[in-house]
Design a protein around this motif. Sequence first.
Motif, short mmCIF file in Angstrom:
data_model
loop_
_atom_site.label_atom_id
_atom_site.label_comp_id
_atom_site.label_asym_id
_atom_site.label_seq_id
_atom_site.Cartn_x
_atom_site.Cartn_y
_atom_site.Cartn_z
N SER A 209 0.82 -1.22 0.00
CA SER A 209 0.00 0.00 0.00
C SER A 209 0.85 1.27 0.00
O SER A 209 0.31 2.37 0.03
CB SER A 209 -0.93 0.01 1.21
N SER A 210 2.18 1.12 -0.04
CA SER A 210 3.08 2.27 0.04
C SER A 210 3.22 2.93 -1.33
O SER A 210 3.56 2.27 -2.33
CB SER A 210 4.45 1.83 0.56
N HIS A 211 3.00 4.25 -1.37
CA HIS A 211 3.17 4.98 -2.62
C HIS A 211 4.65 5.09 -3.00
O HIS A 211 4.99 5.14 -4.19
CB HIS A 211 2.56 6.38 -2.49
N ASP A 212 5.54 5.12 -2.02
CA ASP A 212 6.97 5.15 -2.31
C ASP A 212 7.40 3.89 -3.06
O ASP A 212 8.23 3.96 -3.97
CB ASP A 212 7.77 5.28 -1.02
N ASN A 213 6.86 2.74 -2.67
CA ASN A 213 7.17 1.51 -3.39
C ASN A 213 6.67 1.56 -4.82
O ASN A 213 7.31 1.05 -5.75
CB ASN A 213 6.57 0.31 -2.66
N VAL A 214 5.51 2.18 -5.03
CA VAL A 214 4.98 2.34 -6.38
C VAL A 214 5.92 3.20 -7.21
O VAL A 214 6.21 2.90 -8.38
CB VAL A 214 3.56 2.94 -6.33
N MET A 215 6.41 4.29 -6.63
CA MET A 215 7.34 5.18 -7.35
C MET A 215 8.64 4.46 -7.68
O MET A 215 9.18 4.59 -8.78
CB MET A 215 7.62 6.42 -6.51
N PHE A 216 9.15 3.67 -6.73
CA PHE A 216 10.39 2.95 -6.98
C PHE A 216 10.20 1.90 -8.08
O PHE A 216 11.06 1.76 -8.97
CB PHE A 216 10.88 2.26 -5.70
N ILE A 217 9.09 1.18 -8.06
CA ILE A 217 8.84 0.15 -9.06
C ILE A 217 8.72 0.78 -10.45
O ILE A 217 9.20 0.22 -11.45
CB ILE A 217 7.57 -0.64 -8.70
#
Length: 279
Positions: A209-217
Amino acid sequence: MANFKGHALPGTFFFLFGLWWSVKCPLQRTWEKRQPGGKQQMPKFFKRIDLIEGVLKTFFAFVGIMAEQFVPDGPHGHLYNGGWIKLMNWQHSTMYLFFGISGIADILCSFPLPVPAGLDRLSLSLALFVEGFLFYYHVHDRPLLDKHIHSLLLVAVFGGAASTMLEAFIQDFTLLELFRSSVAILQGTWFYQIGFVLYPLNGEEWDTSSHDNVMFITMCYCWHYAAALLIVGINYSVVCWTTRRLRENHRPNIEIGLRKTCLTDTSSQKALLQESDEE
């Protein structure tokens, strides 16, 4: 299969074929440029390669279907029993089915049969489209990161389907073939990335659910494609350099043969002139 192996299997399939296409396509184009007759003078070697490629594609598809159906927790050929059974496995099996059809089309095109030109590219484009179509409805109601990482895969899938469809009508276009190779490699590495994120081997789960993980991916996806372009560029350069070196090494032998022929013809002419003078 909803595990790391289920993503590694198609990832290996796409990566190997993309790697092979990045070598095969420039090799065919450079050979055509060397021959005065162009494609009409292509050796049977390339037809055999297309046949082997079709057989391998069909074999990989068969292995994928068997793996999805007959793993211990698979549906084992059962689709409905009071409710739908393992629809995710059935969707993966359907994807492999269309790639098997593409392999059969490759086999047919490698024989002198009255099949339409571009049938192999059209069938591959349809297989890629079906893959993207299935994955589009594959991730609804999933966590944010799960849904996003699969949606990024669709960019490569539909991009490959569109470019391969163009190849069916604009054949032997090097840029389209190299683009198909690059997105195939991207699909292969990204399937592995999906497996590492959703089913980590070290046991440390990602925060879905982390938006930071979405940005990194998203950034990681761009890195994957940069690596795919690098691989395609290196293979293209190596093939062109190797064929050029072989051509240069082969040319002196031809020149020596021509010189020997000219000397033989000259000596023959002199002998004939001497015989005519004596007569």
